[in-house]
Enzyme design. Structure first.
Site, PDB file in Angstrom:
ATOM      1  N   SER A 267       0.811  -1.220   0.000  1.00  0.00           N
ATOM      2  CA  SER A 267       0.000   0.000   0.000  1.00  0.00           C
ATOM      3  C   SER A 267       0.839   1.263   0.000  1.00  0.00           C
ATOM      4  O   SER A 267       0.472   2.262  -0.630  1.00  0.00           O
ATOM      5  CB  SER A 267      -0.927   0.009   1.223  1.00  0.00           C
TER       6      SER A 267
ATOM      7  N   SER B 159      -3.022  -0.130   7.179  1.00  0.00           N
ATOM      8  CA  SER B 159      -2.049  -0.751   6.272  1.00  0.00           C
ATOM      9  C   SER B 159      -0.807  -1.219   7.017  1.00  0.00           C
ATOM     10  O   SER B 159      -0.354  -0.579   7.966  1.00  0.00           O
ATOM     11  CB  SER B 159      -1.612   0.245   5.190  1.00  0.00           C
ATOM     12  N   ASP B 160      -0.257  -2.340   6.546  1.00  0.00           N
ATOM     13  CA  ASP B 160       1.041  -2.795   7.017  1.00  0.00           C
ATOM     14  C   ASP B 160       2.153  -2.008   6.329  1.00  0.00           C
ATOM     15  O   ASP B 160       1.944  -1.404   5.269  1.00  0.00           O
ATOM     16  CB  ASP B 160       1.254  -4.279   6.677  1.00  0.00           C
TER      17      ASP B 160
ATOM     18  N   ASP C 247       5.092  -3.056   4.315  1.00  0.00           N
ATOM     19  CA  ASP C 247       5.505  -4.272   3.612  1.00  0.00           C
ATOM     20  C   ASP C 247       6.947  -4.125   3.161  1.00  0.00           C
ATOM     21  O   ASP C 247       7.262  -3.264   2.329  1.00  0.00           O
ATOM     22  CB  ASP C 247       4.596  -4.523   2.410  1.00  0.00           C
TER      23      ASP C 247
ATOM     24  N   GLU D  59       5.054  -6.390   7.751  1.00  0.00           N
ATOM     25  CA  GLU D  59       5.137  -7.684   7.071  1.00  0.00           C
ATOM     26  C   GLU D  59       6.500  -7.716   6.384  1.00  0.00           C
ATOM     27  O   GLU D  59       6.775  -6.879   5.531  1.00  0.00           O
ATOM     28  CB  GLU D  59       4.030  -7.877   6.059  1.00  0.00           C
TER      29      GLU D  59
ATOM     30  N   ASP E 175       2.892 -17.433  -3.373  1.00  0.00           N
ATOM     31  CA  ASP E 175       2.544 -16.020  -3.231  1.00  0.00           C
ATOM     32  C   ASP E 175       3.697 -15.078  -3.528  1.00  0.00           C
ATOM     33  O   ASP E 175       3.488 -13.868  -3.714  1.00  0.00           O
ATOM     34  CB  ASP E 175       2.035 -15.738  -1.817  1.00  0.00           C
TER      35      ASP E 175
ATOM     36  N   ALA F 238     -10.477 -19.847   3.438  1.00  0.00           N
ATOM     37  CA  ALA F 238     -10.410 -20.411   4.791  1.00  0.00           C
ATOM     38  C   ALA F 238     -10.369 -19.307   5.844  1.00  0.00           C
ATOM     39  O   ALA F 238     -10.742 -19.532   7.001  1.00  0.00           O
ATOM     40  CB  ALA F 238      -9.192 -21.311   4.919  1.00  0.00           C
ATOM     41  N   ASP F 239      -9.918 -18.098   5.456  1.00  0.00           N
ATOM     42  CA  ASP F 239      -9.809 -16.982   6.401  1.00  0.00           C
ATOM     43  C   ASP F 239     -10.988 -16.014   6.311  1.00  0.00           C
ATOM     44  O   ASP F 239     -10.954 -14.949   6.941  1.00  0.00           O
ATOM     45  CB  ASP F 239      -8.511 -16.203   6.132  1.00  0.00           C
TER      46      ASP F 239
END
Length: 279
Positions: A31, A41-42, A44, A83, A126, A171-172
């Protein structure tokens, strides 16, 4: 980026303290580069090392990040979640699929780390979209531009990787609803257009293509991401908890049927694009 430069400087110092001369480059992405930092926001950070990490280096890097990363204030300074990913240059250049990640730190894993788990190297599809975003953002914090450290990801591998990540996203859905909705929109956008965009740009693209009745949950997710008023808050009630957009303050419990109906539409569109392209 300037408001959070002190925290980024802490991260850089830690990376250099742990890896020393083995650091080939450090880049900012996400971001902060593609669309501007949002309230939740992280930061990154992508690290390219000249070699693979030792177990001791992993433990030392983890210990430092647990003290640097987090929401709110740390040591009197505003702090964001960090992150941080480390790759060994020889594992991603020349490019090969699936790529290997040396180290991954994220706040969603904090409880595991505080229980004593240490990030382990692993195959990580990823990395394909992440490296694409690092190259697109072209924002080195240390070392040369990322194009001098990383090979471009072939389009076919980019598409293959983002499709492979959909089951894990689903799944999340209940625990990380906002992020899953926005990330699915970005997967859909990337498959359809061949470009990687910010989450809010992807949401805007997806909203133009969704049936009217499937738009509200994504409108809300984008509004929360941008830091605006929660679209489900009661404007007549200043105490309405939905009016707070901070991490953990939003509740999707009453919206989950609508969320799942929206997700069904988006996943079907993703699957159709993947089938069309031979995945």
């Amino acid at each position: 980026m300037s408001d959070h430069r002190p925290q980024l400087d802490q991260v850089l110092r830690l990376v250099h303290d742990v890896l020393g001369a083995e650091v080939a480059g450090v880049c900012l992405h996400g971001s902060a580069v593609l669309g501007g930092l949002r309230p939740d926001s992280d930061l990154d950070v992508f690290v390219v090392a000249r070699r693979r990490m030792t177990d001791r280096e992993r433990r030392n890097l983890l210990h430092g990040l647990l003290g640097i990363s987090g929401r709110g204030a740390r040591n009197g300074e505003p702090a964001r979640p960090v992150e941080l990913i480390v790759v060994a240059q020889g594992d991603v250049r020349p490019w090969r699929y699936p790529p290997r990640c040396e180290f991954l730190y994220g706040e969603w894993l904090r409880e595991e780390f505080e229980r004593g788990e240490v990030p382990a190297p692993a195959v990580m599809p990823d990395l394909a979209p992440l490296i694409t975003m690092v190259l697109l953002g072209d924002t080195p914090l240390f070392g040369p531009p990322p194009a001098q450290l990383l090979d471009p990801v072939p389009h076919e591998d980019l598409r293959r990787a983002i499709v492979a990540g959909v089951p894990e996203l689903l799944a999340d859905l209940a625990s990380d609803t906002r992020n899953v909705l926005l990330t699915l929109a970005r997967v859909w956008t990337t498959l359809a257009t061949g470009t990687v965009t910010s989450k809010d740009e992807a949401a805007s693209w997806a909203l133009d293509r969704l049936p009217d009745r499937r738009r509200p949950v994504l409108v809300r997710a984008r509004s929360l991401h941008l830091g605006g008023r929660d679209s489900l808050a009661d404007p007549a009630d200043p105490a309405d908890p939905a009016d707070s957009v901070g991490a953990g303050s939003e509740s999707w419990d009453g919206e989950m049927p609508a969320v799942r109906a929206h997700v069904d539409v988006v996943v079907r569109a993703i699957e159709q694009l993947a089938e069309r392209d031979g995945h």
